[in-house]
Write a protein that holds these residues in place. Structure first.
Motif, PDB file in Angstrom:
ATOM      1  N   VAL A  96       9.949   3.764  38.523  1.00 34.89           N
ATOM      2  CA  VAL A  96       8.776   2.968  38.878  1.00 34.89           C
ATOM      3  C   VAL A  96       9.264   1.573  39.243  1.00 34.89           C
ATOM      4  N   ASP A  97       8.366   0.779  39.846  1.00 37.41           N
ATOM      5  CA  ASP A  97       8.707  -0.615  40.128  1.00 37.41           C
ATOM      6  C   ASP A  97       8.938  -1.353  38.816  1.00 37.41           C
ATOM      7  N   ARG A  98      10.032  -2.117  38.763  1.00 36.07           N
ATOM      8  CA  ARG A  98      10.370  -2.851  37.537  1.00 36.07           C
ATOM      9  C   ARG A  98      10.692  -4.306  37.855  1.00 36.07           C
ATOM     10  N   SER A  99      10.577  -5.125  36.819  1.00 39.70           N
ATOM     11  CA  SER A  99      10.927  -6.535  36.953  1.00 39.70           C
ATOM     12  C   SER A  99      12.430  -6.717  36.810  1.00 39.70           C
ATOM     13  N   ALA A 100      12.986  -7.570  37.660  1.00 37.55           N
ATOM     14  CA  ALA A 100      14.402  -7.899  37.561  1.00 37.55           C
ATOM     15  C   ALA A 100      14.625  -9.209  36.811  1.00 37.55           C
ATOM     16  N   MET A 101      13.564  -9.843  36.322  1.00 37.09           N
ATOM     17  CA  MET A 101      13.676 -11.134  35.622  1.00 37.09           C
ATOM     18  C   MET A 101      12.615 -11.218  34.531  1.00 37.09           C
ATOM     19  N   ASP A 102      12.843 -12.099  33.565  1.00 37.48           N
ATOM     20  CA  ASP A 102      11.771 -12.501  32.656  1.00 37.48           C
ATOM     21  C   ASP A 102      10.880 -13.484  33.419  1.00 37.48           C
ATOM     22  N   GLY A 103       9.588 -13.243  33.405  1.00 33.67           N
ATOM     23  CA  GLY A 103       8.702 -14.152  34.129  1.00 33.67           C
ATOM     24  C   GLY A 103       7.317 -13.566  34.274  1.00 33.67           C
ATOM     25  N   TYR A 104       6.773 -13.607  35.510  1.00 35.18           N
ATOM     26  CA  TYR A 104       5.399 -13.186  35.751  1.00 35.18           C
ATOM     27  C   TYR A 104       5.337 -12.341  37.025  1.00 35.18           C
ATOM     28  N   ALA A 105       4.697 -11.169  36.909  1.00 41.09           N
ATOM     29  CA  ALA A 105       4.372 -10.385  38.099  1.00 41.09           C
ATOM     30  C   ALA A 105       3.133 -11.004  38.719  1.00 41.09           C
ATOM     31  N   VAL A 106       3.216 -11.319  40.010  1.00 39.58           N
ATOM     32  CA  VAL A 106       2.127 -12.037  40.661  1.00 39.58           C
ATOM     33  C   VAL A 106       1.721 -11.318  41.944  1.00 39.58           C
ATOM     34  N   ARG A 107       0.471 -11.579  42.344  1.00 41.32           N
ATOM     35  CA  ARG A 107      -0.003 -11.103  43.641  1.00 41.32           C
ATOM     36  C   ARG A 107      -0.605 -12.277  44.390  1.00 41.32           C
ATOM     37  N   GLY A 108      -0.139 -12.418  45.632  1.00 43.36           N
ATOM     38  CA  GLY A 108      -0.626 -13.517  46.448  1.00 43.36           C
ATOM     39  C   GLY A 108       0.220 -14.765  46.280  1.00 43.36           C
ATOM     40  N   PRO A 109      -0.124 -15.822  47.030  1.00 43.37           N
ATOM     41  CA  PRO A 109       0.707 -17.043  47.025  1.00 43.37           C
ATOM     42  C   PRO A 109       0.465 -17.970  45.847  1.00 43.37           C
ATOM     43  N   GLY A 110      -0.554 -17.728  45.025  1.00 49.73           N
ATOM     44  CA  GLY A 110      -0.854 -18.604  43.901  1.00 49.73           C
ATOM     45  C   GLY A 110      -1.748 -19.755  44.304  1.00 49.73           C
ATOM     46  N   PRO A 111      -2.274 -20.488  43.327  1.00 51.95           N
ATOM     47  CA  PRO A 111      -2.031 -20.265  41.884  1.00 51.95           C
ATOM     48  C   PRO A 111      -2.639 -18.952  41.400  1.00 51.95           C
ATOM     49  N   TRP A 112      -2.245 -18.589  40.143  1.00 51.97           N
ATOM     50  CA  TRP A 112      -2.661 -17.299  39.602  1.00 51.97           C
ATOM     51  C   TRP A 112      -3.306 -17.480  38.236  1.00 51.97           C
ATOM     52  N   THR A 113      -4.095 -16.487  37.879  1.00 50.58           N
ATOM     53  CA  THR A 113      -4.666 -16.416  36.539  1.00 50.58           C
ATOM     54  C   THR A 113      -3.899 -15.347  35.764  1.00 50.58           C
ATOM     55  N   VAL A 114      -3.320 -15.735  34.613  1.00 49.57           N
ATOM     56  CA  VAL A 114      -2.524 -14.810  33.801  1.00 49.57           C
ATOM     57  C   VAL A 114      -3.472 -13.946  32.977  1.00 49.57           C
ATOM     58  N   LEU A 115      -3.394 -12.629  33.180  1.00 47.66           N
ATOM     59  CA  LEU A 115      -4.283 -11.699  32.489  1.00 47.66           C
ATOM     60  C   LEU A 115      -3.743 -11.265  31.137  1.00 47.66           C
ATOM     61  N   GLY A 116      -2.439 -11.344  30.925  1.00 50.67           N
ATOM     62  CA  GLY A 116      -1.823 -10.870  29.700  1.00 50.67           C
ATOM     63  C   GLY A 116      -0.362 -10.576  29.948  1.00 50.67           C
ATOM     64  N   ALA A 117       0.206  -9.727  29.107  1.00 54.66           N
ATOM     65  CA  ALA A 117       1.645  -9.452  29.203  1.00 54.66           C
ATOM     66  C   ALA A 117       1.890  -7.946  29.231  1.00 54.66           C
ATOM     67  N   LEU A 132       7.757 -14.122  39.450  1.00 63.33           N
ATOM     68  CA  LEU A 132       8.043 -15.552  39.327  1.00 63.33           C
ATOM     69  C   LEU A 132       8.840 -15.767  38.045  1.00 63.33           C
ATOM     70  N   PRO A 133      10.128 -16.178  38.133  1.00 61.92           N
ATOM     71  CA  PRO A 133      10.938 -16.360  36.918  1.00 61.92           C
ATOM     72  C   PRO A 133      10.352 -17.436  36.017  1.00 61.92           C
ATOM     73  N   ASP A 134      10.581 -17.290  34.714  1.00 62.79           N
ATOM     74  CA  ASP A 134      10.095 -18.266  33.747  1.00 62.79           C
ATOM     75  C   ASP A 134      10.519 -19.676  34.111  1.00 62.79           C
ATOM     76  N   GLU A 135      11.803 -19.815  34.552  1.00 65.42           N
ATOM     77  CA  GLU A 135      12.306 -21.170  34.801  1.00 65.42           C
ATOM     78  C   GLU A 135      11.657 -21.833  36.014  1.00 65.42           C
ATOM     79  N   ASP A 136      10.995 -21.045  36.875  1.00 63.62           N
ATOM     80  CA  ASP A 136      10.329 -21.612  38.054  1.00 63.62           C
ATOM     81  C   ASP A 136       8.814 -21.698  37.874  1.00 63.62           C
ATOM     82  N   ALA A 137       8.328 -21.289  36.709  1.00 61.79           N
ATOM     83  CA  ALA A 137       6.882 -21.200  36.486  1.00 61.79           C
ATOM     84  C   ALA A 137       6.359 -22.442  35.757  1.00 61.79           C
ATOM     85  N   VAL A 138       5.155 -22.818  36.118  1.00 60.76           N
ATOM     86  CA  VAL A 138       4.430 -23.888  35.404  1.00 60.76           C
ATOM     87  C   VAL A 138       3.110 -23.268  34.951  1.00 60.76           C
ATOM     88  N   ARG A 139       2.927 -23.193  33.632  1.00 60.36           N
ATOM     89  CA  ARG A 139       1.739 -22.533  33.087  1.00 60.36           C
ATOM     90  C   ARG A 139       0.966 -23.503  32.220  1.00 60.36           C
TER      91      ARG A 139
END
Length: 409
Positions: free
Chosen positions: A68-89, A122-129
């Motif tokens: 299946v599709d998997r994440s290659a980093m710790d961070g956030y799966a996103v859709r669209g250019p942002g900003p985004w609303t975090v639904l959970g983990a 979006l990797p954790d180090e590049d994210a602003v939450r």
């Protein structure tokens, strides 16, 4: 030389002169040894026991990797250019949740399944939450391992005949395999003959410390075999016949009895057992009184000279190719290297000379006599110097570790 044409040897009593052995050219002997060894029957081995064996069939993916599709980093799966609303983990090992809508995101960890319709991670180090609001710069497809990215179902990944190295084991595990069908490591027994040999301490007058017995298990392991036993024998034909007939191994090594002197009983023992002599001497120096025979039950016997460097050269000439054949592996190709200053040739025999591999060529290390191991102990390879009239300015390299190529790089 004595009146019988025999040359005295410090270890085995006598070695046979070239006039008493019908020597086969070195390359032909090596090829004959490999061809004589049929691959052992394949077996299924657990991954933990398959290292060093040879694949008897290709490693084929039973399904897509990753599935299946998997994440290659710790961070956030996103859709669209942002900003985004975090639904959970999405926790590690959890199934992928429902797909994302435009402007949505879920926290993910490396290797976790990501929601359908994910555009990027979006990797954790590049994210602003801030609370549930997430911002950051992403590129479409970035840090996402798509299903089947590494391989697709039914794809051949590693061919039959490949050595099962650490990465092959890891790949097999990643594919969900628990066992591999392999040609197993050949079982090897060594018979070291010589009334004059001692196994420990400093030898007294008239005695010689056995240097070949301690060397053989390492050589066998490097060539992909499993050394089962090393047994010392007296210079007696009956003892050798009994040992050859009663030793259960795929390959038998016999040192110190391969020539034609009064203490050399290998040929007579093989004849008594009805063995077929496949190689009776090799035109190389050191190591020309070596042999290869097939017993009636199909097991192979390699006769090694009694001098240590000669035995090492003979192992690499005959036993190494036999072990490759038994494993279902090809005969290793020898890489040529320049020899600054040149190496002297023998008129009729291949010379095997201990050398170090250096940038721009090889250099000799000296101490290359049949009874000496000092040169081989610090060398990378034996330079294979073909016979001829003029000095050789290039030579092929026979690695002293049969599983390595000292000239690579």
């Amino acid at each position: 030389m004595t009146a019988t044409g025999l040359v005295p040897s410090a270890v085995s009593g006598y070695e046979c002169s070239s006039t008493r052995i019908h020597s086969r050219p070195w390359d032909a002997a090596r090829e004959r040894a490999h061809a004589a060894a049929a691959p052992l029957p394949p077996v299924l081995l657990p991954l933990a026991e398959a290292a060093g064996a040879v694949l008897a069939e290709p490693l084929v993916a039973e399904g897509d990797l990753p599935p299946v599709d998997r994440s290659a980093m710790d961070g956030y799966a996103v859709r669209g250019p942002g900003p985004w609303t975090v639904l959970g983990a999405v926790g590690a090992g959890a199934p992928a949740p429902a797909g994302l809508l435009e402007g949505e995101a879920r926290a993910v960890v490396t290797g976790s399944a990501i929601p359908a319709a994910t555009d990027a991670v979006l990797p954790d180090e590049d994210a602003v939450r801030t609370g549930d609001r997430l911002t950051g710069a992403v590129a479409p497809g970035r840090h996402v391992r798509r299903a089947g990215e590494e391989c697709a179902a039914r794809e051949e990944l590693v061919p039959a005949g490949a050595v099962v190295r650490a990465a092959v084991l890891g790949l097999a595990a990643a594919l969900g395999e628990d066992v591999l069908r392999v040609n197993p490591q050949p079982r090897v027994a060594a018979l070291v003959t010589g009334d004059e040999l001692v196994g420990c301490g400093r030898p007294g007058p008239g005695r010689v410390r056995d240097a070949i017995g301690p060397m053989l298990p390492g050589l066998v392991a490097q060539a992909g075999g499993h050394a089962e036993t090393v047994v010392g024998l007296p210079d007696e034909r009956a003892a050798l016949v009994t040992a050859l007939a009663g030793t259960d191994a795929d390959l038998l090594l016999v040192s110190g009895s391969s020539a034609a002197g009064p203490a050399d009983h290998l040929r007579a023992a093989l004849a008594e057992l009805g063995a077929e002599l496949l190689v009776d001497g090799v035109a190389c120096r050191p190591g020309h009184p070596q042999s290869l025979a097939r017993l009636r039950d199909g097991r192979l016997v390699v006769g090694l000279p009694g001098n240590p460097l000669a035995a090492l050269a003979a192992f690499l000439t005959l036993a190494g190719p036999v072990l490759a054949g038994l494993r279902g592996a090809p005969l290793p190709a020898l890489v040529a290297a320049p020899v600054p200053g040149g190496l002297a040739r023998h008129a009729t025999s291949t010379r095997l000379v201990p050398v170090r591999v250096r940038h721009g060529g090889v250099e000799t290390v000296g101490h290359g006599g049949a009874a000496m191991l000092r040169g081989a102990a610090v060398a990378d390879a034996l330079a294979v110097v073909d016979p001829g009239p003029a000095a050789a300015i290039a030579a092929r390299l026979l690695p002293l570790d049969p599983g390595a190529n000292p000239w690579a790089g």
